[in-house]
Design a protein around this motif. Structure first.
Motif, PDB file in Angstrom:
ATOM      1  N   GLY A  29       0.821  -1.219   0.000  1.00  0.00           N
ATOM      2  CA  GLY A  29       0.000   0.000   0.000  1.00  0.00           C
ATOM      3  C   GLY A  29       0.851   1.264   0.000  1.00  0.00           C
ATOM      4  N   LEU A  30       1.935   1.247   0.795  1.00  0.00           N
ATOM      5  CA  LEU A  30       2.828   2.416   0.823  1.00  0.00           C
ATOM      6  C   LEU A  30       3.535   2.602  -0.515  1.00  0.00           C
ATOM      7  CD1 LEU A  30       4.356   2.121   4.408  1.00  0.00           C
ATOM      8  CD2 LEU A  30       2.735   3.829   3.581  1.00  0.00           C
ATOM      9  N   LEU A  31       3.951   1.487  -1.140  1.00  0.00           N
ATOM     10  CA  LEU A  31       4.590   1.583  -2.463  1.00  0.00           C
ATOM     11  C   LEU A  31       3.612   2.124  -3.505  1.00  0.00           C
ATOM     12  CD1 LEU A  31       6.695  -1.710  -2.661  1.00  0.00           C
ATOM     13  CD2 LEU A  31       7.528   0.631  -2.383  1.00  0.00           C
ATOM     14  N   LEU A  32       2.373   1.654  -3.464  1.00  0.00           N
ATOM     15  CA  LEU A  32       1.365   2.128  -4.408  1.00  0.00           C
ATOM     16  C   LEU A  32       1.072   3.615  -4.184  1.00  0.00           C
ATOM     17  CD1 LEU A  32      -0.645   1.554  -6.664  1.00  0.00           C
ATOM     18  CD2 LEU A  32      -2.277   0.808  -4.927  1.00  0.00           C
ATOM     19  N   ALA A  33       0.942   4.009  -2.921  1.00  0.00           N
ATOM     20  CA  ALA A  33       0.689   5.429  -2.617  1.00  0.00           C
ATOM     21  C   ALA A  33       1.852   6.282  -3.108  1.00  0.00           C
ATOM     22  CB  ALA A  33       0.486   5.611  -1.117  1.00  0.00           C
ATOM     23  N   LYS A  34       3.076   5.839  -2.847  1.00  0.00           N
ATOM     24  CA  LYS A  34       4.253   6.601  -3.275  1.00  0.00           C
ATOM     25  C   LYS A  34       4.277   6.760  -4.792  1.00  0.00           C
ATOM     26  CE  LYS A  34       8.426   5.932  -1.221  1.00  0.00           C
ATOM     27  NZ  LYS A  34       9.721   5.234  -0.968  1.00  0.00           N
ATOM     28  N   ALA A  35       3.987   5.686  -5.526  1.00  0.00           N
ATOM     29  CA  ALA A  35       3.991   5.754  -6.989  1.00  0.00           C
ATOM     30  C   ALA A  35       2.873   6.663  -7.503  1.00  0.00           C
ATOM     31  CB  ALA A  35       3.840   4.344  -7.575  1.00  0.00           C
ATOM     32  N   THR A  36       1.689   6.578  -6.889  1.00  0.00           N
ATOM     33  CA  THR A  36       0.550   7.405  -7.319  1.00  0.00           C
ATOM     34  C   THR A  36       0.827   8.876  -7.063  1.00  0.00           C
ATOM     35  OG1 THR A  36      -0.947   5.563  -6.830  1.00  0.00           O
ATOM     36  CG2 THR A  36      -1.934   7.741  -7.081  1.00  0.00           C
ATOM     37  N   TRP A  37       1.321   9.198  -5.883  1.00  0.00           N
ATOM     38  CA  TRP A  37       1.642  10.594  -5.556  1.00  0.00           C
ATOM     39  C   TRP A  37       2.727  11.115  -6.498  1.00  0.00           C
ATOM     40  CZ3 TRP A  37       0.570  13.969  -1.133  1.00  0.00           C
ATOM     41  CH2 TRP A  37      -0.576  13.586  -0.423  1.00  0.00           C
ATOM     42  N   ALA A  38       3.743  10.312  -6.758  1.00  0.00           N
ATOM     43  CA  ALA A  38       4.829  10.750  -7.654  1.00  0.00           C
ATOM     44  C   ALA A  38       4.296  11.034  -9.047  1.00  0.00           C
ATOM     45  CB  ALA A  38       5.919   9.686  -7.703  1.00  0.00           C
ATOM     46  N   GLU A  39       3.410  10.179  -9.534  1.00  0.00           N
ATOM     47  CA  GLU A  39       2.844  10.362 -10.871  1.00  0.00           C
ATOM     48  C   GLU A  39       2.005  11.636 -10.940  1.00  0.00           C
ATOM     49  OE1 GLU A  39      -0.481   8.082 -13.532  1.00  0.00           O
ATOM     50  OE2 GLU A  39       1.008   6.836 -12.511  1.00  0.00           O
ATOM     51  N   GLU A  40       1.175  11.860  -9.932  1.00  0.00           N
ATOM     52  CA  GLU A  40       0.306  13.042  -9.916  1.00  0.00           C
ATOM     53  C   GLU A  40       1.095  14.336  -9.700  1.00  0.00           C
ATOM     54  OE1 GLU A  40      -3.003  13.322 -10.538  1.00  0.00           O
ATOM     55  OE2 GLU A  40      -2.981  11.197 -11.065  1.00  0.00           O
ATOM     56  N   LEU A  41       2.101  14.285  -8.853  1.00  0.00           N
ATOM     57  CA  LEU A  41       2.891  15.493  -8.576  1.00  0.00           C
ATOM     58  C   LEU A  41       3.880  15.805  -9.701  1.00  0.00           C
ATOM     59  CD1 LEU A  41       3.478  15.138  -4.751  1.00  0.00           C
ATOM     60  CD2 LEU A  41       2.036  16.806  -5.926  1.00  0.00           C
ATOM     61  N   ALA A  42       4.032  14.902 -10.638  1.00  0.00           N
ATOM     62  CA  ALA A  42       4.933  15.154 -11.772  1.00  0.00           C
ATOM     63  C   ALA A  42       4.484  16.383 -12.555  1.00  0.00           C
ATOM     64  CB  ALA A  42       4.993  13.928 -12.681  1.00  0.00           C
ATOM     65  N   GLY A  43       3.200  16.697 -12.508  1.00  0.00           N
ATOM     66  CA  GLY A  43       2.697  17.893 -13.181  1.00  0.00           C
ATOM     67  C   GLY A  43       3.250  19.183 -12.594  1.00  0.00           C
ATOM     68  N   PHE A  44       3.825  19.090 -11.398  1.00  0.00           N
ATOM     69  CA  PHE A  44       4.421  20.262 -10.743  1.00  0.00           C
ATOM     70  C   PHE A  44       5.942  20.180 -10.718  1.00  0.00           C
ATOM     71  CE2 PHE A  44       0.137  20.016  -9.029  1.00  0.00           C
ATOM     72  CZ  PHE A  44      -0.288  21.318  -9.158  1.00  0.00           C
ATOM     73  N   SER A  45       6.511  19.291 -11.534  1.00  0.00           N
ATOM     74  CA  SER A  45       7.968  19.093 -11.484  1.00  0.00           C
ATOM     75  C   SER A  45       8.738  20.353 -11.866  1.00  0.00           C
ATOM     76  CB  SER A  45       8.387  17.918 -12.367  1.00  0.00           C
ATOM     77  OG  SER A  45       8.066  18.196 -13.719  1.00  0.00           O
ATOM     78  N   ASP A  46       8.135  21.207 -12.697  1.00  0.00           N
ATOM     79  CA  ASP A  46       8.804  22.456 -13.068  1.00  0.00           C
ATOM     80  C   ASP A  46       8.437  23.602 -12.120  1.00  0.00           C
ATOM     81  OD1 ASP A  46       6.179  22.490 -13.982  1.00  0.00           O
ATOM     82  OD2 ASP A  46       6.642  23.765 -15.706  1.00  0.00           O
TER      83      ASP A  46
END
Length: 175
Positions: A29-46
């Motif tokens: 669950g923690l790995l899935l949450a980490k991957a989901t958050w990383a994917e969604e926050l990628a829109g703010f990478s810049d």
């Protein structure tokens, strides 16, 4: 987030199901949450400043945010505020006359000041002229004299002005 919320954060995502990776054990669950958050926050990478400000905003929350709540916090942050213009570079010789001119413009006229009525009429002439005539009609001798001068010079030509002066002349003769 774990640093801010401790077990509240971890328990929100923990499933208890473990996964083995590179010789280490992780909660699925923690790995899935980490991957989901990383994917969604990628829109703010810049815009890392927005993520930092959203994290700072979490310091004032009692409960950890959900992913949609955190994304909203990121959207609300404005790290791209326009910068102020640089201060003008003026010498002391240039500053003093400008300050004097500004002081003159904002200085309030003294009570009883008639300077506004004596000078050249402003661009918007109607209210200026009406105010002078009204004060002369009320019998203020200063404004009667000013109105007489403006009528004599052709600055004020209205019938109302001539009537006000005729009334003042008639009142003076009767007295």
């Amino acid at each position: 987030m774990q640093g801010l919320y401790g077990s509240l954060w971890v328990d929100r995502w923990r499933t208890g199901e473990t996964v083995e990776r590179a010789g280490r054990t992780f909660d699925r669950g923690l790995l899935l949450a980490k991957a989901t958050w990383a994917e969604e926050l990628a829109g703010f990478s810049d815009m890392p400043d927005r993520i930092s400000k959203a994290l700072e905003a979490c310091r004032h929350r009692n409960m950890p945010p959900t992913l949609p709540e955190f994304l909203d916090l990121c959207r609300q942050q404005h790290g791209d505020a326009p910068k102020a213009l640089p201060a003008p570079r003026l010498s002391a010789d240039e500053v003093a006359p400008r300050i004097a001119e500004l002081a003159r413009k904002v200085a309030k006229p003294q009570i009883g000041d008639t300077g506004w009525a004596r000078g050249e009429p402003p661009f918007v002439r109607g209210p200026w002229e009406s105010a002078i005539i009204e004060l002369a009609e009320k019998g203020d001798p200063r404004f009667i004299a000013i109105l007489q001068e403006h009528v004599a010079n052709g600055v004020i030509r209205s019938e109302r002005a001539r009537a006000a002066l005729g009334r003042e002349t008639a009142d003076a003769a009767a007295a």
